[in-house]
Design a protein around this motif. Structure first.
Motif, PDB file in Angstrom:
ATOM      1  N   ASP A  37     -23.714   8.899   5.954  1.00  0.00           N
ATOM      2  CA  ASP A  37     -23.437   9.531   4.222  1.00  0.00           C
ATOM      3  C   ASP A  37     -22.478   8.757   3.808  1.00  0.00           C
ATOM      4  OD1 ASP A  37     -20.796  12.523   4.653  1.00  0.00           O
ATOM      5  OD2 ASP A  37     -22.694  11.748   2.751  1.00  0.00           O
ATOM      6  N   ALA A  38     -23.255   7.814   2.864  1.00  0.00           N
ATOM      7  CA  ALA A  38     -22.568   6.430   2.014  1.00  0.00           C
ATOM      8  C   ALA A  38     -21.695   7.317   1.186  1.00  0.00           C
ATOM      9  CB  ALA A  38     -23.183   5.415   2.216  1.00  0.00           C
ATOM     10  N   GLN A  39     -20.563   6.795   0.860  1.00  0.00           N
ATOM     11  CA  GLN A  39     -19.772   7.206  -0.265  1.00  0.00           C
ATOM     12  C   GLN A  39     -20.175   6.395  -1.127  1.00  0.00           C
ATOM     13  OE1 GLN A  39     -18.720  10.672  -0.454  1.00  0.00           O
ATOM     14  NE2 GLN A  39     -20.061  10.362   1.233  1.00  0.00           N
ATOM     15  N   LEU A  40     -19.403   6.042  -2.398  1.00  0.00           N
ATOM     16  CA  LEU A  40     -19.485   5.228  -3.393  1.00  0.00           C
ATOM     17  C   LEU A  40     -18.349   3.791  -3.106  1.00  0.00           C
ATOM     18  CD1 LEU A  40     -19.322   7.623  -6.195  1.00  0.00           C
ATOM     19  CD2 LEU A  40     -20.984   6.250  -6.100  1.00  0.00           C
ATOM     20  N   GLU A  41     -16.845   4.629  -2.118  1.00  0.00           N
ATOM     21  CA  GLU A  41     -15.798   3.933  -2.167  1.00  0.00           C
ATOM     22  C   GLU A  41     -16.467   2.744  -1.054  1.00  0.00           C
ATOM     23  OE1 GLU A  41     -15.878   7.294  -1.891  1.00  0.00           O
ATOM     24  OE2 GLU A  41     -14.666   7.071  -0.578  1.00  0.00           O
ATOM     25  N   ASP A  42     -17.412   3.464  -0.068  1.00  0.00           N
ATOM     26  CA  ASP A  42     -17.996   2.169   0.965  1.00  0.00           C
ATOM     27  C   ASP A  42     -18.893   1.176   0.083  1.00  0.00           C
ATOM     28  OD1 ASP A  42     -19.510   5.225   2.594  1.00  0.00           O
ATOM     29  OD2 ASP A  42     -17.330   3.822   2.365  1.00  0.00           O
ATOM     30  N   SER A  43     -18.797   0.681  -1.041  1.00  0.00           N
ATOM     31  CA  SER A  43     -19.092  -0.338  -1.901  1.00  0.00           C
ATOM     32  C   SER A  43     -19.081  -1.389  -1.520  1.00  0.00           C
ATOM     33  CB  SER A  43     -19.509  -0.261  -3.344  1.00  0.00           C
ATOM     34  OG  SER A  43     -20.879   1.332  -3.551  1.00  0.00           O
ATOM     35  N   GLY A  44     -19.393  -2.901  -1.265  1.00  0.00           N
ATOM     36  CA  GLY A  44     -18.307  -3.679  -1.012  1.00  0.00           C
ATOM     37  C   GLY A  44     -19.229  -4.661  -0.346  1.00  0.00           C
ATOM     38  N   THR A  45     -18.855  -5.971  -0.199  1.00  0.00           N
ATOM     39  CA  THR A  45     -19.448  -6.918   0.580  1.00  0.00           C
ATOM     40  C   THR A  45     -18.741  -6.971   1.982  1.00  0.00           C
ATOM     41  OG1 THR A  45     -19.695  -7.819  -1.447  1.00  0.00           O
ATOM     42  CG2 THR A  45     -20.162  -8.980   1.142  1.00  0.00           C
ATOM     43  N   TYR A  46     -20.029  -6.708   3.496  1.00  0.00           N
ATOM     44  CA  TYR A  46     -19.635  -7.075   4.002  1.00  0.00           C
ATOM     45  C   TYR A  46     -19.919  -8.420   4.805  1.00  0.00           C
ATOM     46  CZ  TYR A  46     -18.789  -1.238   4.079  1.00  0.00           C
ATOM     47  OH  TYR A  46     -18.482  -0.388   3.329  1.00  0.00           O
ATOM     48  N   PHE A  47     -18.864  -8.444   5.839  1.00  0.00           N
ATOM     49  CA  PHE A  47     -19.108  -9.676   6.948  1.00  0.00           C
ATOM     50  C   PHE A  47     -19.097  -9.040   8.498  1.00  0.00           C
ATOM     51  CE2 PHE A  47     -19.410 -12.665   3.316  1.00  0.00           C
ATOM     52  CZ  PHE A  47     -18.472 -12.205   1.952  1.00  0.00           C
TER      53      PHE A  47
END
Lengths: 108, 113
Positions: free
Chosen positions: A76-86
């Motif tokens: 249920d991805a949301q816009l605020e999940d955007s970013g770089t994941y490490f």
């Protein structure tokens, strides 16, 4: 060589959908940690696992030391999940090595 | 919540100049780390420390020195800054022991011109 191989390098998701990020390790790791780097450049701790799975809201992570991988599932991805994941993992040393990151973009 | 504070948050330096990045943690963690983060490389470890007075080389220590004068403070020093050291630097702290959870500061953006 690299001990932590992270994939995919980039991912685009529509809002409400989900996917999984993966880190493969070239050697046995004792623990893994997942982070998100947000738009302000801060590194946010998501999970720390020495084994098994953990879940927090729409995120779930699993770590299999024997099979040498870890996953991070986003649902249920949301816009605020955007970013770089490490992901970051370590073995017998006292510090972790990082994957090269997955740049996630969530679009409407 | 673990607290790691970096200063400055942004820095522009001239080539050949000296740069000191500071990190303070209030968690009483023994281990502290300095990383740099560049696109395509993830985070790479520069120096780390097991405690006051200790500094150890990480994976990419060349061109950097570190200082751990106290449990709380860990500095990264660029004696002669070069444009290749333009990057975002992260400090982290963690408990003693292998692969304990680490907590990061907000990062320092360094530009060397």
């Amino acid at each position: 060589g690299d001990q932590v191989e992270q994939s995919p390098s980039a991912l685009s998701l529509h809002e409400g959908t989900g996917s999984a990020l993966r880190c493969n390790f070239t050697t046995t790791m004792r623990a893994v940690q997942w982070f998100r780097k947000n738009s302000r450049g801060s590194l946010i701790n998501l999970f720390y696992l020495a084994s098994g799975t953990k879940e927090n809201g729409r995120l779930k992570s699993a770590f299999d030391s024997k099979e040498r991988y870890s996953t991070l599932h986003i649902r249920d991805a949301q816009l605020e999940d955007s970013g770089t994941y490490f992901c970051a993992a370590g073995n017998s040393g006292t510090y972790q090595r990082f994957g090269t990151g997955t740049k996630l973009q969530v679009v409407p | 919540e673990a607290a790691v504070t970096q200063s400055p948050r942004n820095k522009v330096a001239v080539t050949g100049g000296k740069v000191t990045l500071s990190c303070n943690q209030t968690n009483n963690h023994n281990n502290m780390y300095w990383y740099r983060q560049d696109t395509g490389h993830g985070l790479r470890l520069i120096h780390y420390s097991y405690g006051a007075g200790s500094t150890e080389k990480g994976d990419i220590p060349d061109g950097y020195k570190a200082s751990r004068p106290s449990q709380e403070n860990f500095s990264l020093i660029l004696e002669l800054a070069t444009p290749s050291q333009t990057s975002v630097y992260f400090c982290a702290s963690g408990d003693e022991g292998a692969n304990t959870e680490v907590f990061f500061g907000k990062g320092t953006r360094l530009t060397v011109v």
